[in-house]
Design a protein around this motif. Structure first.
Motif, PDB file in Angstrom:
ATOM      1  N   ASN A   1     -39.950  92.399 -25.116  1.00 26.49           N
ATOM      2  CA  ASN A   1     -38.685  92.909 -24.603  1.00 26.49           C
ATOM      3  C   ASN A   1     -37.515  92.507 -25.483  1.00 26.49           C
ATOM      4  O   ASN A   1     -36.495  93.193 -25.540  1.00 26.49           O
ATOM      5  CB  ASN A   1     -38.459  92.408 -23.172  1.00 26.49           C
ATOM      6  CG  ASN A   1     -37.397  93.207 -22.443  1.00 26.49           C
ATOM      7  OD1 ASN A   1     -37.512  94.429 -22.295  1.00 26.49           O
ATOM      8  ND2 ASN A   1     -36.333  92.545 -22.003  1.00 26.49           N
TER       9      ASN A   1
ATOM     10  N   TYR B   1     -42.455  89.153 -22.049  1.00 29.36           N
ATOM     11  CA  TYR B   1     -42.328  90.347 -21.202  1.00 29.36           C
ATOM     12  C   TYR B   1     -42.241  91.549 -22.139  1.00 29.36           C
ATOM     13  O   TYR B   1     -41.479  91.541 -23.102  1.00 29.36           O
ATOM     14  CB  TYR B   1     -41.080  90.242 -20.331  1.00 29.36           C
ATOM     15  CG  TYR B   1     -40.900  91.409 -19.397  1.00 29.36           C
ATOM     16  CD1 TYR B   1     -41.660  91.508 -18.232  1.00 29.36           C
ATOM     17  CD2 TYR B   1     -39.975  92.413 -19.673  1.00 29.36           C
ATOM     18  CE1 TYR B   1     -41.510  92.583 -17.375  1.00 29.36           C
ATOM     19  CE2 TYR B   1     -39.822  93.490 -18.821  1.00 29.36           C
ATOM     20  CZ  TYR B   1     -40.590  93.568 -17.671  1.00 29.36           C
ATOM     21  OH  TYR B   1     -40.441  94.637 -16.834  1.00 29.36           O
ATOM     22  N   SER B   2     -43.046  92.568 -21.888  1.00 25.70           N
ATOM     23  CA  SER B   2     -43.148  93.674 -22.837  1.00 25.70           C
ATOM     24  C   SER B   2     -42.340  94.886 -22.413  1.00 25.70           C
ATOM     25  O   SER B   2     -42.067  95.092 -21.228  1.00 25.70           O
ATOM     26  CB  SER B   2     -44.619  94.072 -23.011  1.00 25.70           C
ATOM     27  OG  SER B   2     -45.179  94.444 -21.771  1.00 25.70           O
ATOM     28  N   LYS B   3     -41.953  95.675 -23.412  1.00 24.46           N
ATOM     29  CA  LYS B   3     -41.333  96.979 -23.157  1.00 24.46           C
ATOM     30  C   LYS B   3     -42.245  98.055 -23.728  1.00 24.46           C
ATOM     31  O   LYS B   3     -42.886  97.864 -24.766  1.00 24.46           O
ATOM     32  CB  LYS B   3     -39.934  97.057 -23.756  1.00 24.46           C
ATOM     33  CG  LYS B   3     -39.852  96.970 -25.260  1.00 24.46           C
ATOM     34  CD  LYS B   3     -38.464  97.307 -25.787  1.00 24.46           C
ATOM     35  CE  LYS B   3     -37.412  96.304 -25.338  1.00 24.46           C
ATOM     36  NZ  LYS B   3     -36.121  96.532 -26.013  1.00 24.46           N
TER      37      LYS B   3
END
Length: 407
Positions: free
Chosen positions: A101, A90-92
């Motif tokens: 993330n 999951y990316s930020k």
């Protein structure tokens, strides 16, 4: 079942392997280090800036400027984000810069490892490839231990940047033996070594500004951001962004100058007016304190010294000529560039396999059917900010997919 050998287990190699295996091929990764993906661990200061939402052709460089963008369009940043989300990353988003993330580069490598295991990709480490021999039915890959047979080969051995992680340039020799030529390979995204005895006095200073590379009175490239002054020259992201242009000029034995502007938001006239007003506001200030609060004291001291203004002179008595000399130093601080730092300090290289010899749709060799290229081994380099990893994902995906189709 078709066998695809991926030579090099870096970012592009792992992507090529995952893609080819997902298409049903039997895939073998041949890596000469003791483990795969070592370079990924150092990207983004250990956080892995794996792509960027701002994408345009100018973010990528090559002798053929249209070549990289054609591949990026086939597997763009959104596809990369979706790909990693499927792998559990999951990316930020930090102003367009994408990170896991968890802020851990190791998470990206672990996700790849799990996916390679799930797809039954065979990984052989500590394997030094001596030669790739094309035959009537596929390839024989000669290594220091054994000969390996494969129907298709994807060469993903990286450039010469950061050789300790595995990208030592060995793939260039393999490609040259198969008839490919190299665009000169030079350090890029790297610090610049400059002339000037004063650098030791300002080492450690960080200042916002712009840096531009000049040759024979022409500005070749420019960028703005935090400049870092070192005991040997200049560093920081804006320096990295323009370093490839300096490297090319230096390789051609040209005289290169870097011009630093420490007030890039001001014109010369605005800077002159600003300093004149500042001098009148506190006319009793001594010259050595005149710029305190505006610039780092090490820079202030240097500029007062270079402008030949007595340190004890009151600011209110500064002449127009003296203020003009300060403006010139602040806005046009010229330093001759004598070299880049070495491949060990470079994040990537410019140059590599000439893209004119590679199919722009599939990344297949125009000389050797069944041989594909991906990643930094090609004459493609990106800006700082996740672009070189985006190139790795896109080129690895395109090569991995192409290697599984056709007869």
């Amino acid at each position: 079942m078709r066998t695809v050998a991926v030579i090099g287990g870096g970012a592009s190699g792992m992507m090529a392997a995952v893609t080819a295996a997902s298409e049903g091929a039997r895939v073998i990764i041949l890596e000469h280090k003791d483990r795969i993906g070592k370079k990924i661990l150092s990207t983004g200061n250990g956080r892995c800036n794996f792509t960027n939402t701002h994408q345009e052709p100018l973010c990528y460089h090559s002798e053929d400027p249209l070549f990289p963008w054609g591949i990026i369009e086939k597997f763009d940043a959104q596809k990369a984000i979706s790909f990693f989300l499927q792998l559990g990353i999951y990316s930020k988003n930090r102003n367009g810069y994408l990170y896991p993330n968890s802020d851990q580069a190791s998470a990206v490598l672990d996700a790849f490892r799990m996916e390679l295991e799930r797809l039954h990709v065979e990984i052989r480490t500590g394997v030094d490839i001596r030669e790739i021999l094309p035959g009537k039915k596929g390839f024989t890959i000669r290594s220091d231990h054994e000969n390996i047979r494969a129907d298709r080969v994807i060469l993903c051995t990286g450039s010469r940047a950061a050789p300790a992680t595995g990208s030592d340039g060995s793939g260039y020799d393999l490609a040259k033996r198969l008839g490919h030529r190299l665009i000169p390979v030079l350090p890029a995204l790297v610090q610049l070594r400059c002339e000037g005895s004063f650098f030791k006095a300002v080492a450690g200073v960080r200042a916002n500004g712009s840096v531009s590379v000049w040759f024979e009175g022409e500005c070749i490239a420019t960028d703005t951001g935090e400049i870092q002054l070192t005991d040997y020259g200049i560093s920081g992201i804006p320096v990295f962004q323009v370093s490839r242009y300096a490297a090319k000029l230096l390789y051609e034995k040209k005289e290169v100058t870097a011009v630093l502007d420490f007030m890039p938001d001001f014109t010369e006239e605005q800077t002159r007016a600003f300093l004149s007003a500042r001098a009148k506001t506190r006319p009793e200030k001594s010259a050595d304190m005149f710029l305190i609060g505006l610039f780092h004291k090490k820079l202030s001291d240097l500029w007062i010294k270079l402008s030949r203004i007595p340190r004890e002179q009151n600011a209110g008595t500064l002449t127009e000529d003296e203020i003009s000399r300060l403006v010139q130093l602040i806005k046009h601080f010229e330093v001759p560039v004598k070299a880049t730092n070495s491949y060990e300090q470079a994040q990537v290289c410019c140059g590599g396999i000439d893209t004119a010899e590679v199919d722009p749709e599939t990344l297949e060799s125009r000389y050797v059917p069944g041989l594909y290229f991906a990643g930094e081994i090609l004459d493609v380099d990106g800006m700082c900010g996740g672009y070189n990893l985006q190139w790795a994902w896109a080129s690895g995906h395109v090569a991995g997919e192409a290697a599984t189709v056709g007869e």
